[in-house]
Motif scaffolding. Structure first.
Motif, short mmCIF file in Angstrom:
data_model
loop_
_atom_site.label_atom_id
_atom_site.label_comp_id
_atom_site.label_asym_id
_atom_site.label_seq_id
_atom_site.Cartn_x
_atom_site.Cartn_y
_atom_site.Cartn_z
N GLU A 172 67.81 -31.03 70.35
CA GLU A 172 67.44 -30.66 71.99
C GLU A 172 67.09 -29.11 71.85
OE1 GLU A 172 69.11 -30.81 76.50
OE2 GLU A 172 70.31 -31.77 74.62
N HIS A 173 67.58 -28.44 70.79
CA HIS A 173 67.26 -26.95 70.88
C HIS A 173 66.87 -26.50 69.44
CE1 HIS A 173 69.15 -26.97 74.72
NE2 HIS A 173 70.03 -27.60 74.27
N PRO A 174 65.75 -27.14 69.08
CA PRO A 174 65.32 -26.47 67.55
C PRO A 174 65.37 -25.16 67.30
CG PRO A 174 63.42 -27.70 68.86
CD PRO A 174 64.65 -27.53 69.81
N TRP A 175 65.43 -24.25 68.18
CA TRP A 175 65.08 -23.03 67.83
C TRP A 175 66.36 -22.23 67.43
CZ3 TRP A 175 64.63 -25.11 72.44
CH2 TRP A 175 65.55 -24.74 73.49
N ARG A 176 67.33 -23.02 67.60
CA ARG A 176 68.88 -22.42 67.65
C ARG A 176 69.18 -22.30 65.84
NH1 ARG A 176 70.63 -19.93 71.87
NH2 ARG A 176 73.02 -20.15 70.81
N GLU A 177 68.77 -21.02 65.46
CA GLU A 177 69.01 -20.74 64.01
C GLU A 177 70.37 -21.22 63.45
OE1 GLU A 177 67.88 -16.74 63.23
OE2 GLU A 177 65.86 -16.94 63.95
N ASP A 178 71.53 -20.84 64.47
CA ASP A 178 72.60 -20.86 63.70
C ASP A 178 73.10 -22.41 63.75
OD1 ASP A 178 74.92 -19.58 62.74
OD2 ASP A 178 75.92 -19.48 64.52
N ALA A 179 72.43 -23.10 64.54
CA ALA A 179 72.70 -24.65 64.62
C ALA A 179 72.25 -25.35 63.51
CB ALA A 179 72.11 -25.27 66.06
N TRP A 180 71.08 -25.00 62.98
CA TRP A 180 70.78 -25.65 61.74
C TRP A 180 71.59 -25.42 60.60
CZ3 TRP A 180 66.74 -28.83 61.52
CH2 TRP A 180 65.71 -28.79 62.46
N ARG A 181 72.15 -24.03 60.51
CA ARG A 181 73.11 -23.75 59.35
C ARG A 181 74.20 -24.41 59.65
NH1 ARG A 181 77.21 -20.56 59.32
NH2 ARG A 181 77.22 -19.89 61.16
N LEU A 182 74.79 -24.65 60.66
CA LEU A 182 76.11 -25.39 61.08
C LEU A 182 75.85 -26.83 60.68
CD1 LEU A 182 77.23 -23.35 64.07
CD2 LEU A 182 78.32 -23.41 61.98
N LEU A 183 74.90 -27.48 61.13
CA LEU A 183 74.62 -28.77 60.86
C LEU A 183 74.38 -29.12 59.27
CD1 LEU A 183 73.89 -31.76 61.67
CD2 LEU A 183 71.57 -31.08 61.95
N ALA A 184 73.81 -28.25 58.67
CA ALA A 184 73.60 -28.44 57.25
C ALA A 184 75.05 -28.33 56.57
CB ALA A 184 72.58 -27.47 56.58
N LEU A 185 75.97 -27.41 56.85
CA LEU A 185 77.08 -27.19 56.40
C LEU A 185 78.10 -28.45 56.63
CD1 LEU A 185 79.32 -25.42 55.05
CD2 LEU A 185 79.63 -24.06 57.18
N ALA A 186 77.78 -28.89 58.02
CA ALA A 186 78.66 -29.97 58.47
C ALA A 186 78.26 -31.19 57.52
CB ALA A 186 78.47 -30.45 59.73
N LEU A 187 77.04 -31.38 57.23
CA LEU A 187 76.77 -32.62 56.40
C LEU A 187 77.22 -32.57 54.97
CD1 LEU A 187 73.20 -33.22 57.93
CD2 LEU A 187 75.05 -34.58 58.25
N TYR A 188 77.21 -31.14 54.47
CA TYR A 188 77.19 -31.04 53.34
C TYR A 188 78.84 -31.07 53.11
CZ TYR A 188 77.62 -28.33 48.83
OH TYR A 188 77.98 -27.84 47.62
N ARG A 189 79.46 -30.79 53.92
CA ARG A 189 81.07 -30.92 53.87
C ARG A 189 81.67 -32.45 54.00
NH1 ARG A 189 83.57 -25.51 56.73
NH2 ARG A 189 83.11 -23.99 55.11
N THR A 190 80.62 -33.18 54.46
CA THR A 190 81.20 -34.54 54.79
C THR A 190 80.77 -35.43 53.65
OG1 THR A 190 79.29 -35.10 56.03
CG2 THR A 190 81.35 -34.64 56.85
N GLY A 191 80.02 -34.53 52.20
CA GLY A 191 79.52 -35.43 51.32
C GLY A 191 78.14 -35.80 51.28
N ARG A 192 77.41 -35.47 52.46
CA ARG A 192 75.80 -35.92 52.68
C ARG A 192 75.14 -34.95 52.29
NH1 ARG A 192 76.38 -37.64 58.84
NH2 ARG A 192 74.12 -38.00 58.57
N GLN A 193 75.14 -34.51 50.90
CA GLN A 193 74.00 -33.57 50.40
C GLN A 193 72.73 -33.93 50.63
OE1 GLN A 193 76.91 -34.77 48.72
NE2 GLN A 193 78.36 -33.28 48.04
#
Length: 221
Positions: A172-193
């Protein structure tokens, strides 16, 4: 609290936007009516609206007793309600108060604050110039709160809980830089590299992202 009409609600909203500061009667007249459409009795109408608001805000106030919430001061009026009595002020205070708290306390505070959100702020007055800046500020504060909520979840090991909300947030808000970082980190930590790398690839094509935000999730633990 039931208010009679749109201009009663507009006066109250305008005073809330002023954040306890005095709004001159002349400014209220300018904000309530468009140029060239101001009736001869506009000042008297504003005073009538204020009187009705006072009765609605303090129904138990004895006749002729001074108002304690919507007060007359100098050339105009101010709403002197406590922060917890106004939804917008309460929301802002909760999100701000969460910042220095440890993750578990911050998450509880942010969950509570975001649970109060019921759609765009001042939606009824979206076209009014006096409401635009406050609408934008509160919308930005909500986006910040969503990201800090996700950050607290990640700090508490709740990556699987954070990922779906972040995915929707980024969509919904693709310009949010921090949101991209947090999403990538969340996926990484759940084993979804693989999914985390896909998010980073999507982020790289967004022109507003900085080099720092394009760093991989492994660098963040």
């Amino acid at each position: 609290m039931a208010l009679k009409g749109p201009r009663h609600r507009a006066v109250l909203a305008r005073l809330i936007v002023a954040r306890r500061r005095v709004v001159p009667v002349s400014r209220l007249v300018e904000d309530l009516w468009t140029e060239g459409d101001t009736p001869p009795g506009a000042v008297g109408a504003v005073r009538t609206f204020v009187g009705a608001l006072r009765r609605a805000l303090e129904p138990e106030r004895p006749p002729r007793a001074p108002a304690r919430l919507l007060v007359t001061e100098g050339p105009g009026y101010a709403l002197r309600a406590e922060p917890g009595a106004v939804d917008a002020w309460r929301f802002e205070r909760a999100v701000t108060d969460a910042a220095p708290l440890p993750p578990r306390d911050a998450l509880a505070r942010l969950d509570e604050a975001l649970g109060w959100w019921r759609g765009p702020a001042y939606a009824e007055f979206a076209e009014e110039p006096w409401a635009r800046a406050e609408r934008s500020r509160l919308a930005e504060l909500r986006l910040y709160g969503v990201e800090r909520q996700a950050e607290a979840r990640l700090a508490l090991g709740l990556a699987a809980r954070a990922a779906p909300d972040l995915d929707a947030h980024v969509a919904e808000h693709p310009w949010r830089e921090d949101a991209w970082r947090l999403l990538a980190l969340a996926l990484y930590r759940t084993g979804r590299q693989g999914d985390a790398l896909a998010v980073l690839r999507r982020a790289r094509v967004h022109p507003q992202l900085s080099d720092q935000e394009r760093a991989g999730p492994a660098q963040h633990g």
